[in-house]
Design a protein around this motif. Structure first.
Motif, PDB file in Angstrom:
ATOM      1  N   ILE A  33       0.600  -0.966   0.190  1.00 18.18           N
ATOM      2  CA  ILE A  33       0.236   0.206   0.157  1.00 18.18           C
ATOM      3  C   ILE A  33       0.686   1.053  -0.334  1.00 18.18           C
ATOM      4  CG2 ILE A  33      -1.614   1.553   1.480  1.00 18.18           C
ATOM      5  CD1 ILE A  33      -3.165  -0.968   0.215  1.00 18.18           C
ATOM      6  N   LEU A  34       1.464   1.238   0.432  1.00 21.96           N
ATOM      7  CA  LEU A  34       2.631   2.763   0.471  1.00 21.96           C
ATOM      8  C   LEU A  34       4.141   2.577   0.579  1.00 21.96           C
ATOM      9  CD1 LEU A  34       1.672   3.568   5.049  1.00 21.96           C
ATOM     10  CD2 LEU A  34       0.553   4.925   2.819  1.00 21.96           C
ATOM     11  N   ARG A  35       3.962   1.395  -0.167  1.00 20.83           N
ATOM     12  CA  ARG A  35       5.599   1.191  -0.485  1.00 20.83           C
ATOM     13  C   ARG A  35       6.773   1.570   0.964  1.00 20.83           C
ATOM     14  NH1 ARG A  35       3.441  -1.052  -3.558  1.00 20.83           N
ATOM     15  NH2 ARG A  35       3.257  -1.074  -5.491  1.00 20.83           N
ATOM     16  N   LEU A  36       6.106   1.032   1.381  1.00 18.31           N
ATOM     17  CA  LEU A  36       7.291   1.461   3.081  1.00 18.31           C
ATOM     18  C   LEU A  36       7.865   0.577   4.006  1.00 18.31           C
ATOM     19  CD1 LEU A  36       7.758   2.966   5.913  1.00 18.31           C
ATOM     20  CD2 LEU A  36       5.895   2.847   6.158  1.00 18.31           C
ATOM     21  N   ILE A  37       9.010  -0.034   4.437  1.00 17.94           N
ATOM     22  CA  ILE A  37       9.362  -1.015   4.816  1.00 17.94           C
ATOM     23  C   ILE A  37       9.088  -0.313   6.072  1.00 17.94           C
ATOM     24  CG2 ILE A  37      11.321  -1.788   5.222  1.00 17.94           C
ATOM     25  CD1 ILE A  37       9.743  -2.687   2.556  1.00 17.94           C
ATOM     26  N   ASN A  38       8.281  -1.280   7.311  1.00 20.66           N
ATOM     27  CA  ASN A  38       7.748  -0.852   8.494  1.00 20.66           C
ATOM     28  C   ASN A  38       8.584  -1.410   9.170  1.00 20.66           C
ATOM     29  OD1 ASN A  38       6.208   0.168  10.210  1.00 20.66           O
ATOM     30  ND2 ASN A  38       4.810  -1.555  10.341  1.00 20.66           N
ATOM     31  N   PHE A  39       9.426  -0.809  10.180  1.00 18.61           N
ATOM     32  CA  PHE A  39      10.474  -2.104  10.710  1.00 18.61           C
ATOM     33  C   PHE A  39      10.142  -1.580  12.101  1.00 18.61           C
ATOM     34  CE2 PHE A  39      14.309   0.048   7.459  1.00 18.61           C
ATOM     35  CZ  PHE A  39      14.100  -1.756   6.967  1.00 18.61           C
ATOM     36  N   ALA A  40       9.486  -0.835  12.521  1.00 19.94           N
ATOM     37  CA  ALA A  40       8.611  -1.103  13.618  1.00 19.94           C
ATOM     38  C   ALA A  40       7.832  -2.996  13.322  1.00 19.94           C
ATOM     39  CB  ALA A  40       8.484  -0.257  14.274  1.00 19.94           C
ATOM     40  N   HIS A  41       7.504  -3.089  12.445  1.00 19.91           N
ATOM     41  CA  HIS A  41       6.712  -4.686  12.761  1.00 19.91           C
ATOM     42  C   HIS A  41       7.151  -5.174  13.320  1.00 19.91           C
ATOM     43  CE1 HIS A  41       3.682  -7.085  10.654  1.00 19.91           C
ATOM     44  NE2 HIS A  41       4.550  -7.929  10.635  1.00 19.91           N
ATOM     45  N   ALA A  42       8.814  -5.876  13.387  1.00 16.80           N
ATOM     46  CA  ALA A  42       8.768  -7.183  13.924  1.00 16.80           C
ATOM     47  C   ALA A  42       9.157  -6.468  15.558  1.00 16.80           C
ATOM     48  CB  ALA A  42      10.623  -7.002  14.014  1.00 16.80           C
ATOM     49  N   MET A 221      13.464  -9.005  20.858  1.00 20.05           N
ATOM     50  CA  MET A 221      13.261 -10.722  20.807  1.00 20.05           C
ATOM     51  C   MET A 221      12.142 -10.605  19.215  1.00 20.05           C
ATOM     52  SD  MET A 221       9.312 -11.599  22.491  1.00 20.05           S
ATOM     53  CE  MET A 221       9.170 -12.637  20.848  1.00 20.05           C
ATOM     54  N   GLY A 222      12.370  -9.732  18.852  1.00 18.13           N
ATOM     55  CA  GLY A 222      12.032  -9.260  17.459  1.00 18.13           C
ATOM     56  C   GLY A 222      12.869  -8.533  15.908  1.00 18.13           C
ATOM     57  N   VAL A 223      14.328  -8.902  16.565  1.00 17.04           N
ATOM     58  CA  VAL A 223      15.328  -7.769  15.972  1.00 17.04           C
ATOM     59  C   VAL A 223      15.552  -9.106  14.514  1.00 17.04           C
ATOM     60  CG1 VAL A 223      17.213  -7.458  15.546  1.00 17.04           C
ATOM     61  CG2 VAL A 223      16.388  -6.611  17.493  1.00 17.04           C
ATOM     62  N   PHE A 224      15.976 -10.020  14.981  1.00 18.57           N
ATOM     63  CA  PHE A 224      16.785 -11.351  14.374  1.00 18.57           C
ATOM     64  C   PHE A 224      15.523 -12.137  13.007  1.00 18.57           C
ATOM     65  CE2 PHE A 224      21.263 -11.283  15.052  1.00 18.57           C
ATOM     66  CZ  PHE A 224      21.362 -12.137  13.585  1.00 18.57           C
ATOM     67  N   PRO A 225      14.626 -11.796  13.371  1.00 19.27           N
ATOM     68  CA  PRO A 225      13.068 -12.601  12.808  1.00 19.27           C
ATOM     69  C   PRO A 225      11.943 -11.942  12.594  1.00 19.27           C
ATOM     70  CG  PRO A 225      13.026 -13.326  15.502  1.00 19.27           C
ATOM     71  CD  PRO A 225      13.697 -12.281  15.706  1.00 19.27           C
ATOM     72  N   GLY A 226      12.776 -10.380  12.762  1.00 22.02           N
ATOM     73  CA  GLY A 226      11.739  -9.164  11.619  1.00 22.02           C
ATOM     74  C   GLY A 226      12.545  -9.372  10.912  1.00 22.02           C
ATOM     75  N   LEU A 227      13.844  -9.335  10.760  1.00 22.60           N
ATOM     76  CA  LEU A 227      15.157  -9.472   9.385  1.00 22.60           C
ATOM     77  C   LEU A 227      14.843 -10.451   8.704  1.00 22.60           C
ATOM     78  CD1 LEU A 227      18.574  -7.917  11.037  1.00 22.60           C
ATOM     79  CD2 LEU A 227      17.005  -6.922   9.316  1.00 22.60           C
ATOM     80  N   LYS A 228      14.921 -11.481   9.704  1.00 18.98           N
ATOM     81  CA  LYS A 228      14.055 -13.156   8.527  1.00 18.98           C
ATOM     82  C   LYS A 228      13.488 -12.485   7.644  1.00 18.98           C
ATOM     83  CE  LYS A 228      17.630 -15.847  11.109  1.00 18.98           C
ATOM     84  NZ  LYS A 228      17.462 -17.149  11.847  1.00 18.98           N
TER      85      LYS A 228
END
Length: 297
Positions: A33-42, A221-228
């Motif tokens: 929708i936004l063409r945005l990588i939502n890094f806060a998602h992780a 805890m969300g850092v590495f799962p989020g990146l993957k």
């Protein structure tokens, strides 16, 4: 590799791949929708995990009520992040929104460390949904079956919403062209908020499932799962929901079988995801199911 060992690793790979796919779908919806990588998602994974943890441990709620409240809180937080951190920058250069997303991610992580503390906590596993299954020489948790089933059901629900409902039609219109969609009486802000509700809800379910599968939680805890999961979304074709699902399964199966076939490389398990990302970007930059998109000048 014996037949039993193959089936054991296959079950583990499907379970891990399902977790990656579930979280990657949230990434790909927001990007579509936004063409945005939502890094806060992780970091929403972490919020949901702690919400469920405190609901069970502190407030003594039933696990299902605690999980539901954690998902709702996480979805509302996702919408709030969009309204506070992203919406004011919607007409700004994309790099500004990206920096804002990274800032929100660091804010959530450090707030967690300050408020909750950095010491890991053991996540409770309700006996109603987590038990051991023994089939011949294969042993696995019930989560190995539950996680893929939940992921597939949510994928079907999201796909139906995007392709068969008025809200989904509006999402597809907004993803193509903000201005034209608004001229056609589409409430762009409402559509984007709905997208964040769905994406954040998926992150919450993923965070709870991750905590059940790996029952130790901490603010990072969300850092590495989020990146993957971001890698899985890119691999499948970011912006493409079935692609995110496919990328998650490929990444999960690849990690598990890498360790199974070459135990000496187990220390490089995380590196495998990044190497795979490099190869995908070199030979198929749009991802496996991605399409070439022509940017408007």
């Amino acid at each position: 590799m014996t037949g039993e060992l193959l089936l054991q690793n296959l079950a583990n790979g499907i379970s891990l791949g399902s977790l990656y796919a579930l979280i990657a779908i949230g990434y790909t919806m927001v990007y579509g929708i936004l063409r945005l990588i939502n890094f806060a998602h992780a970091d929403l994974l972490m919020v949901a995990a702690y919400g469920a943890f405190y609901g069970i441990v502190i407030f003594a709620l039933p696990w299902w009520a605690s999980f539901a409240i954690a998902i709702i809180i996480t979805a509302l937080l996702g919408v709030s992040i969009e309204k506070i951190a992203y919406r004011p920058l919607r007409n700004a250069p994309r790099i500004s929104v990206l920096i804002s997303a990274i800032g929100v991610s660091f804010l959530l992580e450090n707030l967690g460390i300050v408020i909750i503390g950095a010491r890991p906590k053991s996540f409770p596993r309700p006996e109603d949904i987590v038990w051991n299954i023994q089939m011949g020489g294969i042993s696995f948790l019930s989560l190995t079956i539950i996680i893929p089933v939940v992921t597939i059901l949510l994928l079907v629900a999201v796909t139906y919403m995007v392709n068969k409902t008025k809200t989904g039609t509006a999402m597809r219109a907004v993803s193509r062209d903000f201005e034209t969609a608004s001229l056609m009486a589409v409430d762009v802000n409402r559509v984007i908020s709905t997208t964040f509700v769905v994406g954040s809800g998926l992150a919450a379910v993923g965070g709870i499932m991750w905590s059940l599968q790996y029952p130790q939680i901490d603010p990072l805890m969300g850092v590495f799962p989020g990146l993957k999961c971001f890698i899985a979304a890119v691999m499948g074709g970011i912006g493409n929901i079935p692609g995110a699902m496919l990328g998650g399964f490929i990444l999960g199966m690849g990690e598990v079988f890498l360790v199974a076939l070459m135990p000496e490389l187990s220390g490089y398990r995380d590196a495998f995801a990044f190497v795979l990302l490099i190869f995908i970007l070199l030979f198929k930059p749009t991802g496996i199911l991605g399409e070439n998109v022509v940017e408007k000048v």
